[in-house]
Enzyme design. Structure first.
Site, PDB file in Angstrom:
ATOM      1  N   GLU A 167      -4.201  30.018  -2.162  1.00 32.02           N
ATOM      2  CA  GLU A 167      -2.833  29.992  -3.101  1.00 32.02           C
ATOM      3  C   GLU A 167      -2.373  28.538  -3.576  1.00 32.02           C
ATOM      4  O   GLU A 167      -2.162  27.816  -2.687  1.00 32.02           O
ATOM      5  CB  GLU A 167      -1.722  30.429  -2.164  1.00 32.02           C
ATOM      6  N   LYS A 201      -4.175  24.864  11.192  1.00 32.25           N
ATOM      7  CA  LYS A 201      -3.900  23.553  10.710  1.00 32.25           C
ATOM      8  C   LYS A 201      -2.559  23.486   9.977  1.00 32.25           C
ATOM      9  O   LYS A 201      -2.471  23.685   9.000  1.00 32.25           O
ATOM     10  CB  LYS A 201      -4.975  22.665  10.068  1.00 32.25           C
ATOM     11  N   CYS A 207       5.080  25.498  -5.238  1.00 30.54           N
ATOM     12  CA  CYS A 207       3.923  25.875  -6.190  1.00 30.54           C
ATOM     13  C   CYS A 207       4.048  26.734  -7.388  1.00 30.54           C
ATOM     14  O   CYS A 207       3.611  26.660  -8.181  1.00 30.54           O
ATOM     15  CB  CYS A 207       2.613  26.526  -5.242  1.00 30.54           C
ATOM     16  N   GLU A 209       0.837  19.716 -13.096  1.00 32.68           N
ATOM     17  CA  GLU A 209       1.748  20.060 -11.953  1.00 32.68           C
ATOM     18  C   GLU A 209       2.308  18.827 -11.444  1.00 32.68           C
ATOM     19  O   GLU A 209       1.654  17.909 -10.892  1.00 32.68           O
ATOM     20  CB  GLU A 209       0.968  20.798 -11.026  1.00 32.68           C
TER      21      GLU A 209
END
Length: 507
Positions: free
Chosen positions: A269, A193, A303, A401
């Site tokens: 992750e 996906k 990230c 974040e």
């Protein structure tokens, strides 16, 4: 531009690129029964594809069809039915085809994700290198021979492909070979996906799977939104393992769905709030360069972005002057311009989210904006490289974040304080130490709670070096030999050749 029911012609610069718009299941493109997707060029804020053309979305039933195709391939034409040498040959062929089509793929990635063309080309080069690295592993999957009582028994292990893998990738690196390559190398089939924001390059690569000669069903693409398509993958009882890259919140939801369905294996992750630590002995100019690269590359959409820089108080003011100059040198502009270094954020949603964090930093956290803090230009989703100083390490923008071009610079007095600040987050994906003192480097690196520690560097990884996080930054490792382990099941074999036994057995 022209289109058919399952493809369209997209003109980018001087190239006319045929773009598939369907799902790719069992070697064929087909219509989807899920919610369709309109892809947006983030540099303009307008649709990428011609008017009325959308990307097909996959429903739960479409995902089920893809899983069946992947299972059939795994059990008949792939998996243990295809030797490692043949898997290696096919992966190498795929890498060669991607390299051949680099120009078109880079253009697609740029208009779809907003990544500058030079960075898109680099992404494709990295994809090719990753595929070639794992192609080399395909015929080197080995087990162990284990000593038992050699007069009667031998033990050994087989490392076998886990089966059907559901791979869910993010929009910031749409060409994510980190999941495809090791899965194919060991013999897994995939239901893949792409992010709903950036499906185009993956769909184009799906065509290349057929050209390379992979058996039908080995690689399947199901476009769609997380709530519909992603959830169907995470909870599907016919999928043996899910590999996901994305937010920590979504990672938690996937882990729960995987556990509540068939307790499938999961690697994650996830997010980060990584710290660059700069000590007085560091080469300050180089530390500035690496710190700027670490947070501003890909418009901060990484990230492992080094979004916190911890600087010793004795060099804090000088560092702030230099990092401001570095940020203001960054060239923003049209994404198809080879000289553009920073592009837009991937979507209006992300743009608004980051601008809200900047507002919070100014008004609620009471931080001082050293540079940036505003939208750049009048079109698209560009944000100026932004640096905050004079702010608390406990402020929201110091701990949350942001996933954008926003840096917080924090001073520290002692090595112990630097470590406390670096480790004071729920995340543990990346970190860095900048110092010329070997003893200090070893002490600090050993105490950082992060899956990756860069030393006098930042950002760059290697296909042979594992990558992954501590704490809420994820489970498992990608890349290197460690990346293969995520896609293998270990079978223990007990081979008895001793004397016949009697029953009931006397112990």
């Amino acid at each position: 531009m022209a289109s058919t029911s399952l493809s369209t012609i997209l003109r980018v610069q001087n190239a006319n690129i045929s773009v598939p718009t369907g799902l790719f299941i069992n070697g064929n493109f087909r219509k989807g029964r899920g919610k369709s997707i309109t892809t947006i060029d983030p540099s303009l804020g307008t649709p990428v594809l011609p008017p009325g053309v959308t990307i097909c979305g996959a429903s739960k039933e479409d995902v089920d069809d893809a899983v069946k195709a992947a299972r059939q391939a795994f059990q008949t034409t792939w998996g243990l039915n295809t030797p490692g040498t043949e898997r290696s040959r096919l992966i190498h062929k795929l890498a060669n085809l991607i390299e051949r089509d680099q120009a078109d793929l880079a253009l697609l990635e740029t208009v779809d994700s907003g990544k500058p063309i030079s960075w898109s080309k680099a992404d494709i080069t990295d994809t090719v290198a990753c595929l070639r690295y794992y192609a080399g592993w395909a015929d080197k999957i080995v087990g162990q021979t284990l000593e038992c009582n050699v007069k009667e028994k031998q033990g050994f292990t087989r490392h076998e492909p886990i089966g059907v893998v559901g791979a869910i990738i993010p929009w910031n690196y749409p060409m994510f070979a980190w999941k495809i390559a090791p899965a194919l190398a060991v013999g897994c089939s995939l239901v893949f996906k792409p992010a709903e924001n950036t499906p185009l390059s993956v769909l184009k690569i799906a065509e290349l799977f057929n050209e390379a000669g992979f058996p039908a069903g080995v690689f399947n693409v199901v476009n769609g939104f997380g709530a519909e398509t992603g959830s169907a993958i995470a909870s599907h009882p016919g999928i043996d393992k899910v590999a996901f890259t994305g937010s920590t919140a979504t990672g938690r939801a996937i882990a729960v769905a995987a556990a509540q369905s068939n307790l499938k294996k999961v690697t994650l992750e996830l997010g980060g709030k990584s710290a660059n630590i700069i000590f007085p002995s560091a080469d300050l100019d180089q530390a500035v360069n690496w710190a700027a690269l670490g947070v501003f590359e890909n418009a901060g959409q990484s990230c492992s972005a080094g979004s916190r820089v911890l600087v010793h108080e004795s060099i804090y003011e000088e560092f702030c002057k230099k990092i401001k100059i570095a940020a203001e040198k960054i060239k923003l502009g049209p994404t198809l311009d080879e000289e553009t270094w920073q592009g837009p954020q991937v979507s209006e949603t992300q743009f608004k989210r980051i601008m809200e964090h900047i507002r919070i930093g100014k008004e609620e956290d009471k931080g001082r904006v050293l540079t940036g803090g505003k939208q750049w230009g009048t079109k698209g989703y560009y944000i100026e490289p932004t640096i905050f100083v004079d702010i608390s390490p406990k402020a929201r923008i110091s701990t949350e974040e942001i996933f954008g071009p926003v840096l917080v610079v924090l001073p520290f007095k002692t090595e112990e304080e630097a470590l406390e600040l670096a480790n004071s987050t729920e995340y543990g994906l990346g970190s860095a130490v900048h110092s010329q003192d070997p003893s200090q480097i070893q002490r600090v690196a050993a105490k950082l709670n992060a899956g990756t520690v860069w030393i006098n560097q930042y950002t760059f990884t290697g296909n042979n070096i594992p990558f992954g996080g501590y704490k809420t930054s994820g489970w498992g490792r990608e890349l290197g030999s460690y990346g293969l382990e995520n896609y293998l099941s270990v079978k223990a074999m007990h081979y008895y050749y001793g004397e016949p036994i009697e029953f009931p057995l006397k112990l």
